[in-house]
Write a protein that holds these residues in place. Structure first.
Motif, short mmCIF file in Angstrom:
data_model
loop_
_atom_site.label_atom_id
_atom_site.label_comp_id
_atom_site.label_asym_id
_atom_site.label_seq_id
_atom_site.Cartn_x
_atom_site.Cartn_y
_atom_site.Cartn_z
N GLY A 51 0.83 -1.20 0.00
CA GLY A 51 0.00 0.00 0.00
C GLY A 51 0.86 1.24 0.00
O GLY A 51 2.01 1.24 -0.44
N LYS A 52 0.30 2.31 0.53
CA LYS A 52 1.03 3.57 0.66
C LYS A 52 2.12 3.41 1.71
O LYS A 52 1.94 2.68 2.69
CB LYS A 52 0.09 4.69 1.12
N TYR A 53 3.23 4.08 1.49
CA TYR A 53 4.29 4.08 2.49
C TYR A 53 5.19 5.29 2.28
O TYR A 53 5.19 5.89 1.21
CB TYR A 53 5.10 2.78 2.47
N GLU A 54 5.92 5.62 3.30
CA GLU A 54 6.88 6.72 3.26
C GLU A 54 8.28 6.10 3.17
O GLU A 54 8.70 5.42 4.11
CB GLU A 54 6.75 7.59 4.51
N PRO A 55 9.01 6.29 2.06
CA PRO A 55 10.33 5.69 1.92
C PRO A 55 11.28 6.00 3.08
O PRO A 55 12.11 5.16 3.43
CB PRO A 55 10.86 6.27 0.61
N LYS A 56 11.14 7.14 3.70
CA LYS A 56 12.01 7.50 4.83
C LYS A 56 11.75 6.61 6.06
O LYS A 56 12.55 6.60 6.98
CB LYS A 56 11.81 8.96 5.22
N GLU A 57 10.63 5.90 6.08
CA GLU A 57 10.29 5.05 7.21
C GLU A 57 10.78 3.60 7.03
O GLU A 57 10.56 2.77 7.91
CB GLU A 57 8.78 5.06 7.46
N THR A 58 11.43 3.31 5.91
CA THR A 58 11.97 1.96 5.72
C THR A 58 13.24 1.80 6.54
O THR A 58 13.82 2.79 7.01
CB THR A 58 12.26 1.66 4.24
N LYS A 88 17.59 -4.77 2.81
CA LYS A 88 17.43 -3.32 2.75
C LYS A 88 15.97 -2.93 2.52
O LYS A 88 15.18 -3.69 1.96
CB LYS A 88 18.30 -2.73 1.64
N ASP A 89 15.64 -1.72 2.91
CA ASP A 89 14.34 -1.11 2.63
C ASP A 89 13.15 -1.93 3.13
O ASP A 89 12.13 -2.07 2.45
CB ASP A 89 14.18 -0.81 1.14
N MET A 90 13.28 -2.46 4.33
CA MET A 90 12.17 -3.19 4.95
C MET A 90 11.14 -2.17 5.44
O MET A 90 11.49 -1.16 6.04
CB MET A 90 12.66 -3.99 6.16
N MET A 91 9.86 -2.44 5.17
CA MET A 91 8.80 -1.58 5.67
C MET A 91 8.09 -2.34 6.78
O MET A 91 7.27 -3.22 6.53
CB MET A 91 7.82 -1.22 4.55
N ILE A 92 8.47 -2.03 8.00
CA ILE A 92 7.90 -2.70 9.17
C ILE A 92 6.63 -1.95 9.57
O ILE A 92 6.65 -0.75 9.81
CB ILE A 92 8.90 -2.72 10.34
N ILE A 93 5.51 -2.71 9.63
CA ILE A 93 4.24 -2.07 9.98
C ILE A 93 3.76 -2.45 11.37
O ILE A 93 2.81 -1.86 11.87
CB ILE A 93 3.14 -2.40 8.94
N GLY A 94 4.39 -3.44 11.98
CA GLY A 94 3.93 -3.85 13.30
C GLY A 94 4.86 -4.86 13.93
O GLY A 94 5.94 -5.15 13.40
#
Length: 120
Positions: A51-58, A88-94
């Protein structure tokens, strides 16, 4: 503010918490979320639309118990933290708390996750 969720697989109910990232907030709008997946060496992998994400939050790597949604994968990461920095660039949501990781580790090889907001 973090949001409590539950991940259900059959009769197993796993408490978890979504973080305050853009991706987690977007994921919250998709609940209840149903996805099928399989056990790998360090996680459960399920194909899922990011979904939507902010690259700076990876981030690079993960903590055992992290929940990720990125690159077409929904993952519940239960092991491998110590050698995960090369991812690299993991998007952790929880995250699933350490005390509840045993619930994840005992799941079967094939899973159907149902993720819902915790009503308690």
């Amino acid at each position: 503010m973090a949001t409590k969720i539950i991940i259900t697989v059959g009769d197993t109910v796993i408490p978890a918490t979504l973080n305050d990232t853009v991706a987690a907030k977007d994921f919250l709008t998709r609940l209840p979320f149903h996805v099928d997946g399989f056990r790998a060496e360090v996680d459960y992998c399920c194909t899922a639309t990011s979904g939507k994400y902010e690259p700076k939050e990876t981030q690079d790597g993960w903590k055992n118990g992290d929940i990720s949604l990125a690159g077409g994968w929904f993952s519940v990461l239960f092991d491998g933290e110590e050698s995960s920095s090369s991812y690299k660039d993991m998007m952790i949501i929880g995250h699933v708390d350490q005390k509840d990781l045993y619930l994840v580790k005992q799941l079967p090889n094939q899973v159907h996750f149902v993720v819902e907001k915790d009503k308690n």
